[in-house]
Structure formats: structure tokens, C-alpha cells
Design an enzyme around this catalytic site. Structure first.
Site, short mmCIF file in Angstrom:
data_model
loop_
_atom_site.label_atom_id
_atom_site.label_comp_id
_atom_site.label_asym_id
_atom_site.label_seq_id
_atom_site.Cartn_x
_atom_site.Cartn_y
_atom_site.Cartn_z
N ARG A 44 -10.00 -14.34 -0.89
CA ARG A 44 -11.45 -14.39 -0.62
C ARG A 44 -11.77 -14.35 0.87
O ARG A 44 -12.94 -14.32 1.25
CB ARG A 44 -12.05 -15.62 -1.29
CG ARG A 44 -11.34 -16.92 -0.98
CD ARG A 44 -11.71 -18.00 -1.98
NE ARG A 44 -11.00 -19.25 -1.76
CZ ARG A 44 -9.79 -19.56 -2.24
NH1 ARG A 44 -9.14 -18.69 -2.99
NH2 ARG A 44 -9.24 -20.73 -2.00
N LYS A 86 -4.67 -17.23 -16.66
CA LYS A 86 -3.79 -16.05 -16.52
C LYS A 86 -2.55 -16.21 -17.39
O LYS A 86 -2.14 -15.30 -18.11
CB LYS A 86 -3.33 -15.89 -15.06
CG LYS A 86 -4.39 -15.42 -14.09
CD LYS A 86 -3.75 -15.18 -12.73
CE LYS A 86 -4.76 -15.05 -11.63
NZ LYS A 86 -4.20 -14.98 -10.30
N GLU A 122 -14.24 -20.83 -5.60
CA GLU A 122 -12.78 -20.82 -5.69
C GLU A 122 -12.17 -21.73 -4.62
O GLU A 122 -11.10 -22.29 -4.79
CB GLU A 122 -12.24 -19.39 -5.56
CG GLU A 122 -10.81 -19.23 -6.05
CD GLU A 122 -10.38 -17.78 -6.25
OE1 GLU A 122 -10.52 -17.26 -7.37
OE2 GLU A 122 -9.90 -17.16 -5.29
O1 LIG Z 1 -5.30 -9.52 -4.66
P1 LIG Z 1 -4.70 -10.04 -5.92
O2 LIG Z 1 -3.35 -10.62 -5.71
O3 LIG Z 1 -4.69 -8.98 -6.98
O4 LIG Z 1 -5.59 -11.24 -6.43
C1 LIG Z 1 -6.94 -11.06 -6.76
C2 LIG Z 1 -7.66 -12.37 -6.89
O5 LIG Z 1 -7.03 -13.21 -7.84
C3 LIG Z 1 -7.07 -14.56 -7.42
O6 LIG Z 1 -5.80 -14.93 -7.02
C4 LIG Z 1 -7.45 -15.50 -8.49
O7 LIG Z 1 -8.50 -15.05 -9.24
C5 LIG Z 1 -8.03 -14.55 -6.25
O8 LIG Z 1 -7.86 -15.60 -5.38
C6 LIG Z 1 -7.74 -13.21 -5.66
O9 LIG Z 1 -8.74 -12.84 -4.79
#
Ligand SMILES: O=P(O)(O)OC[C@H]1O[C@](O)(CO)[C@@H](O)[C@@H]1O
Length: 540
Positions: A266, A510, A351
């Protein structure tokens, strides 16, 4: 200071919040004609006005004492130096280094990260230039006209928000953002795109996120279908920290733009994750975005607590959530181009701050992250603003106003600003029963009607709003605005004693989705009876 001092400072704030009349705002204006100026501060080109809150001088003193006790400025400084502020993952939070123009003073790891980031930035600029000047073309020799960013969460929301805010028809490429694993989104998107002229960026810090990998596979198959296996590579690039996985996906190493694991999703807009912006908006616009954020970084690190915009924003939130018990906050950006800004803040704030334990693992003894939601004004006025004006529990609002538009329709802009200001005034002033009755009498309504309807038409007032003014919505101002909220989040992390840089709370879903998927594929069953029953209903 030790925890006892911090809790004592909190107790002082919370005690003030429990005093009769603590939520009243109008008397503060009556008592101090200079309140608007006294409660307005400027930094990095932005103006923050917290006068329309119930923060009385004594409350402000108590809040500033809390900031000192919790050492919020020290937390920002430690973050800037590259110390391991993300304690649960033993990482720094290095987003400030991404936009530092000169080598930051900090830990050796931070300095190395900055050097790497500078190298990546140079490669991003070079790649964008080659796309813009037509050196890099699609497999059929055509120039790229569209860039499709496939990512989710921080790998989607920040760039999507900024592209929506800053894109104009004169920009070099059109930008598209695909996040949801719901393939309806992909079907709708591909209908608008020509594979021969589309550059696909697979944006994933981990390069393992289920949704992104599924969408990337769909897009890759679409490219291969149209251009052949040999042609697809010219249309692919990856933005990730996981270089082995990008190689396994078949992205050429010179098309992989990496970033460090210390860059939280983020907070990653300023990293390689911003490549879609450099491509779609142009390199100068991306550079200005970084400059604006950098200006806010300097302000956040140097301004004293009384003048510090992110800290004041954080203290205002602490006052609302913890002293007055207001659990939510609305974000009303009076600029259609900021229509995705609230979505970005939802992730950035919730978050980061939706945590139940402190950094040391002990329970947080008070409420933490507010529920954040929003829509652009004036649209919000015709949807949820009713609740903000009359529901029993107030919902503070951030009202963002842009002084000068980038269109020639001055009358529309005046109407937009009038509405934003009117909402702030209506929330603050309200309308009492006497005024309602006088108005109804003047309109010829009977006393019986007045008695019956007046309670429905009364506005209690004393509902807080925070105004943020931008001179213009350009890349610099947007960079400063986003960084303002990033640092507000860090300050709140320090005040609440929580780690704002991890997100363990998204992991369970997840994991469980990974277990339910085989059952949907017809292999095996699920243990949870509620899930099993719903699966049966879906099958039926
Ligand atoms: O860039 P990645 O590893 O695909 O993650 C996407 C998103 O998933 C998360 O880990 C959890 O939703 C976020 O913090 C992050 O922005």
C-alpha cells in the site's frame, strides 16, 4: 517515554473527551474568532484546516502531549532512517527512500535500497521513453497505445487512483487496471483492448497472489492467441520483488522492474509499481508525483508537532476515534478525478491500522483504525451524506477541495466548491428546531404540521469535518496528498503502539480459499459445516 507515560497521556485525552460538551464545535468558534486561522496549517503546498472539529485548546494540548509521549515524530524519523519499524516482519518501511532525490541518511540497508531504487527508476524512465518514442513496439511492429496493469491491493489501487486523477487525453498512453479475479472484469477489459497495441504489466510484489497470477495467465493466453508464443514477450513486463517467479512466468529479465521487500504494497506507488503511471502519464508527471511526496516527507520530518500536517491529521483521528467514540470517517474529494482516492485510502488506512495487538503482541487497550469510506462530492451528497447529517453517531469527514480546475467551465467549478463548503457548514452549524419552525411557518405550514415534521428536519450540527485544500490537482499536489495520508498512518501507528506495516489479517482468507478451491473443482470436501452447506447450495 515508557508505556505508563503513554497511557497517562491517552487517559488525559480520553478524559477530556468524556467531559460534558466535549463534542461541541460551535462554542469554540464563538470563543475564538481567530479559530479558523489558529487551526489551519500549510505544508508541501497543501492546506489543512482542522478548525471544524471539537478540538478545544486544552484537547489540542493533550493530543500534542500524547504525540510527544508516544514519540510519533521519533517514529517517523526512525522510519526515514531505515530502522526496523515493521517489527513483526523485521523490516524497515522504506517508501520515503523511493522518492528521495539524494542519498538518504540512514542504515546501510536503506542506502543500498535507495541506490537500487535509483537504478530501477532510471530503467523505468528508459523503458517508458522507448515506448513513447516507438523504439519499443509490439510484436506486429505497431506502437503501444494502451498499458494494462494486472495487480491487486497495493499493486493496483495506488496507480489506478493516480492514473484516474492525472490522465488527460494528451497523455502518451491509455491506462487500464485489472484487479479482481472475477473474469467478468477481464472479459469487459479485453473487449476494449487490441493485443497488438497493448503492453501488459504483471504487478505483484510477491508474484504469488492468486488473483493476479490467474489474471496474468488469462492475459498471457490472450496475447499468445493473437501474436503467437514468440510475439507475446514483447508485450509483457513484470513489477515484482520475486525475480525467480517473474523469470518462471517468462518475462525477459530486462523487462522485470524490481523493488525491495521493505516496500509495503500500500506504500508501493513510488516504486516499480508506478511504471504504469510513467508509461501512461509520461516520465515528467511521474517525477513530479515523487517530488510532491518528497516535499511532504521533508515537511513531516521537519515541521514542529504544532505545524505538522500528518501529525495533526493523526491526532484529529485519535480525538474522533478514542476521545469521542466515532468509529468511521468519510472521505469526500470534491474532484471527480479523485474518484478512486477513497478506495486507495481504504487499503492504506484500514490494512495498516486495523490491528488488535500492539507491536509487542499485547492487546491494544482502545479502538484502532477507523472505517474509511468515500465517494467524490457532490455524488456523495446524494447517497450517504444523509447519515452524516442526522444519524446519532457522528461520522467525521475529510473534505478535499481543489481551488483551480483544469477545465474551462468556471461556473461548474464554483458550484462544486459551493457544495463542498456547504456540507462542511451544514455539518458544523446544523439547523435547530426554532429555525426549522420559523422556516415552515414562513412557508405557510400549520402548527400541527410543524409539530409533526420539525423533528425530522432538525440538524444537530457540531459534526466534525477536516478540510484539505489543493491549489490545483497536478502530479505534485497528488504526491503530497498521498504522502500526507501515508505519514498520518505512520503517526497513528505510533500513537496506538501498533505496527502499521504488516497485514496478517488478510492471510487467513487466502489460506482458506486455497483449501476450498479443490472442493469447488470436485476434489474432496471442506470441514466447516457452514461452508459445506453453502457449497451444496451453489452446486444445486
Ligand atoms: O503485490 P502482491 O504481492 O500481489 O500483493 C497484493 C496485495 O495483497 C496484500 O498483501 C494483502 O491483500 C496487500 O498488502 C498487497 O497490496
Amino acid at each position: 517515554m515508557n508505556d505508563a507515560d503513554i497511557q497517562a497521556a491517552w487517559a488525559a485525552v480520553e478524559t477530556l473527551g468524556r467531559r460534558p460538551g466535549a463534542a461541541a464545535i460551535r462554542p469554540l468558534f464563538a470563543a475564538d474568532p481567530d479559530r479558523p486561522a489558529r487551526m489551519t496549517r500549510r505544508g508541501a503546498g497543501l492546506t489543512l484546516d482542522v478548525s471544524r472539529t471539537a478540538i478545544a485548546p486544552a484537547a489540542l494540548d493533550a493530543l500534542l502531549a500524547l504525540a510527544r509521549a508516544a514519540d510519533a515524530p521519533g517514529f517517523l524519523a526512525r522510519m526515514a532512517r531505515g530502522e526496523l519499524v515493521n517489527v513483526t516482519e523485521e523490516r524497515g518501511a522504506a517508501h520515503m527512500a523511493l522518492r528521495a532525490a539524494t542519498q538518504p541518511e540512514g542504515t546501510p540497508e536503506l542506502v543500498a535500497l535507495w541506490r537500487d531504487a535509483q537504478g530501477t527508476l532510471a530503467r523505468m524512465r528508459g523503458f517508458a521513453a522507448s515506448v513513447h518514442d516507438g523504439t519499443a513496439r509490439g510484436a506486429t511492429g505497431q506502437r503501444f497505445t494502451d498499458v494494462l496493469n494486472i495487480g491487486i491491493g497495493g499493486s493496483d489501487l495506488g496507480p489506478a487512483m493516480a492514473a484516474r486523477a492525472l490522465w488527460t487525453p494528451a497523455a502518451p498512453l491509455r491506462a487500464h487496471f485489472l484487479g479482481n479475479v472475477d473474469a467478468h472484469a477481464w472479459e469487459e477489459m479485453r473487449a476494449r483492448l487490441d493485443p497488438a497495441r497493448t503492453l501488459v504489466l504483471v504487478a505483484s510484489k510477491t508474484f504469488t497472489t492468486q488473483e493476479t497470477m490467474a489474471n496474468a495467465a488469462l492475459a498471457r493466453a490472450w496475447l499468445v492467441d493473437a501474436l503467437g508464443e514468440a510475439g507475446a514477450g514483447a508485450h509483457l513486463a513484470a513489477l515484482s520483488t520475486n525475480l525467480p517467479a517473474t523469470a518462471a512466468f517468462g518475462v525477459a529479465p530486462d523487462r522485470v522492474f524490481g523493488f525491495h521487500e521493505w516496500i509495503g504494497g500500500r506504500f508501493s506507488l513510488w516504486s516499480a509499481i508506478g511504471l504504469s503511471l510513467a508509461l501512461a502519464l509520461g516520465v515528467p508527471a511521474f517525477d513530479r508525483l515523487l517530488e510532491g511526496a518528497r516535499a511532504m516527507d521533508s515537511h513531516a520530518l521537519a515541521a514542529p508537532p504544532t505545524d505538522n500536517l500528518p501529525l495533526l491529521l493523526a491526532l484529529t483521528e485519535a480525538w474522533h476515534v478514542n476521545a469521542l467514540g466515532y468509529p468511521a470517517r468519510a472521505v469526500l474529494a470534491y474532484d471527480e478525478r479523485l474518484s478512486r482516492f477513497a478506495a486507495h485510502l481504504q487499503q492504506l488506512e484500514m490494512e495498516s491500522l486495523g490491528k488488535g495487538v500492539r507491536a509487542d503482541g499485547t492487546p491494544v487497550p482502545r479502538a484502532t483504525g477507523a472505517v474509511v469510506f468515500g465517494e467524490p462530492g457532490t455524488n456523495a451528497q446524494h447517497s450517504f451524506m444523509q447519515l452524516l447529517h442526522q444519524a446519532p453517531v457522528p461520522v467525521p469527514a475529510d473534505i478535499i477541495l481543489v481551488a483551480t480546475p483544469d477545465h474551462p467551465h468556471a461556473d461548474s467549478h464554483r458550484k462544486l466548491l459551493a457544495n463542498g463548503l456547504a456540507q462542511a457548514e451544514a455539518l458544523l452549524r446544523g439547523k435547530d428546531a426554532q429555525a426549522v419552525a420559523a422556516e415552515m411557518r414562513a412557508a405557510g405550514r400549520s402548527e400541527a404540521e410543524i409539530a409533526a415534521l420539525a423533528p425530522h428536519r432538525v440538524f444537530t450540527g457540531d459534526r466534525p469535518s477536516t478540510l484539505i485544500l489543493l491549489p490545483r490537482l497536478d502530479a505534485f499536489a497528488l504526491g503530497a496528498l498521498v504522502a500526507l495520508y501515508e505519514h498520518k498512518v505512520a503517526c497513528l501507528g505510533a500513537l496506538w503502539g501498533i505496527n502499521p506495516f504488516d497485514q496478517w489479517g488478510v492471510e487467513l482468507g487466502k489460506q482458506l480459499a486455497g483449501g476450498i478451491l479443490p472442493a469447488l473443482e470436485g476434489q474432496g470436501s471442506v470441514a466447516d459445516p457452514a461452508t459445506a452447506a453453502t457449497l451444496a447450495a451453489l452446486r444445486a
